[in-house]
Design a protein around this motif. Structure first.
Motif, mmCIF file in Angstrom:
data_model
loop_
_atom_site.group_PDB
_atom_site.id
_atom_site.type_symbol
_atom_site.label_atom_id
_atom_site.label_comp_id
_atom_site.label_asym_id
_atom_site.label_seq_id
_atom_site.Cartn_x
_atom_site.Cartn_y
_atom_site.Cartn_z
ATOM 1 N N PHE A 63 0.827 -1.209 0.000
ATOM 2 C CA PHE A 63 0.000 0.000 0.000
ATOM 3 C C PHE A 63 0.858 1.254 0.000
ATOM 4 O O PHE A 63 0.650 2.159 -0.805
ATOM 5 C CB PHE A 63 -0.948 0.010 1.200
ATOM 6 C CG PHE A 63 -1.735 1.284 1.312
ATOM 7 C CD1 PHE A 63 -2.794 1.539 0.455
ATOM 8 C CD2 PHE A 63 -1.391 2.247 2.252
ATOM 9 C CE1 PHE A 63 -3.505 2.733 0.537
ATOM 10 C CE2 PHE A 63 -2.103 3.429 2.344
ATOM 11 C CZ PHE A 63 -3.156 3.673 1.487
ATOM 12 N N LEU A 67 1.128 3.988 -3.031
ATOM 13 C CA LEU A 67 0.752 5.372 -2.763
ATOM 14 C C LEU A 67 1.882 6.324 -3.121
ATOM 15 O O LEU A 67 1.663 7.374 -3.742
ATOM 16 C CB LEU A 67 0.361 5.521 -1.295
ATOM 17 C CG LEU A 67 -0.422 6.753 -0.922
ATOM 18 C CD1 LEU A 67 -1.687 6.890 -1.762
ATOM 19 C CD2 LEU A 67 -0.771 6.724 0.558
ATOM 20 N N ILE A 86 -3.939 4.610 -7.456
ATOM 21 C CA ILE A 86 -4.673 4.894 -6.219
ATOM 22 C C ILE A 86 -5.807 3.883 -6.050
ATOM 23 O O ILE A 86 -6.061 3.384 -4.952
ATOM 24 C CB ILE A 86 -5.200 6.343 -6.209
ATOM 25 C CG1 ILE A 86 -4.013 7.311 -6.077
ATOM 26 C CG2 ILE A 86 -6.197 6.554 -5.088
ATOM 27 C CD1 ILE A 86 -4.362 8.752 -6.372
ATOM 28 N N GLY A 87 -6.482 3.566 -7.152
ATOM 29 C CA GLY A 87 -7.536 2.549 -7.104
ATOM 30 C C GLY A 87 -6.993 1.200 -6.669
ATOM 31 O O GLY A 87 -7.591 0.520 -5.824
ATOM 32 N N ALA A 89 -4.220 0.694 -4.969
ATOM 33 C CA ALA A 89 -3.747 0.818 -3.574
ATOM 34 C C ALA A 89 -4.909 0.724 -2.606
ATOM 35 O O ALA A 89 -4.803 0.068 -1.559
ATOM 36 C CB ALA A 89 -2.989 2.132 -3.403
ATOM 37 N N SER A 90 -6.018 1.358 -2.937
ATOM 38 C CA SER A 90 -7.162 1.345 -2.021
ATOM 39 C C SER A 90 -7.763 -0.050 -1.888
ATOM 40 O O SER A 90 -8.320 -0.393 -0.844
ATOM 41 C CB SER A 90 -8.238 2.338 -2.481
ATOM 42 O OG SER A 90 -8.813 1.919 -3.698
ATOM 43 N N ARG A 91 -7.601 -0.884 -2.888
ATOM 44 C CA ARG A 91 -8.103 -2.253 -2.811
ATOM 45 C C ARG A 91 -7.212 -3.154 -1.976
ATOM 46 O O ARG A 91 -7.632 -4.238 -1.559
ATOM 47 C CB ARG A 91 -8.261 -2.834 -4.211
ATOM 48 C CG ARG A 91 -9.400 -2.170 -4.952
ATOM 49 C CD ARG A 91 -9.686 -2.849 -6.272
ATOM 50 N NE ARG A 91 -10.721 -2.108 -6.960
ATOM 51 C CZ ARG A 91 -10.722 -1.864 -8.238
ATOM 52 N NH1 ARG A 91 -9.754 -2.323 -8.995
ATOM 53 N NH2 ARG A 91 -11.698 -1.179 -8.787
ATOM 54 N N MET A 93 -5.985 -2.344 0.894
ATOM 55 C CA MET A 93 -6.157 -2.037 2.318
ATOM 56 C C MET A 93 -7.040 -3.057 3.005
ATOM 57 O O MET A 93 -7.952 -3.569 2.606
ATOM 58 C CB MET A 93 -6.754 -0.651 2.491
ATOM 59 C CG MET A 93 -5.800 0.417 2.040
ATOM 60 S SD MET A 93 -6.442 2.061 2.321
ATOM 61 C CE MET A 93 -6.450 2.134 4.084
#
Length: 93
Positions: A63, A67, A86-87, A89-91, A93
């Motif tokens: 992550f 980022l 970013i998409g 990376a957010s998945r 988490m």
């Protein structure tokens, strides 16, 4: 249309000369990249400075790496790549 001719094929040259041509091409490519950054440095700095501070992220896994890369992509003006990362990376988490 997209045409990519970054690397030349020197198979028609003698093996001893091929590496010399490749090194020449790499130096030329380096100058192209430096020129692009130099021409855009003020915008790069402004975009980077405009980003909000993230603060502290305890995790040192994928992550944080994604980022950081997304921030760099955005700063250099690669918005679609930044949004995509970013998409991703957010998945994670």
């Amino acid at each position: 249309m997209y045409i990519d001719f970054i690397k030349a094929n020197y198979s028609d040259k003698m093996e001893a000369d091929q590496q010399e041509y490749i090194e020449r091409d790499k130096k030329h490519l380096g100058r192209i990249i430096q020129d692009r950054i130099t021409e855009d440095i003020e915008k790069i700095v402004e975009r980077w400075y405009a980003l909000d501070d993230i603060g502290f992220i305890e995790e040192e896994g994928i992550f944080a790496n994604l980022l950081k890369e997304a921030e760099e992509l955005y700063s250099f003006g690669y918005y679609v790549g930044a949004i995509s990362l970013i998409g991703v990376a957010s998945r994670t988490m």
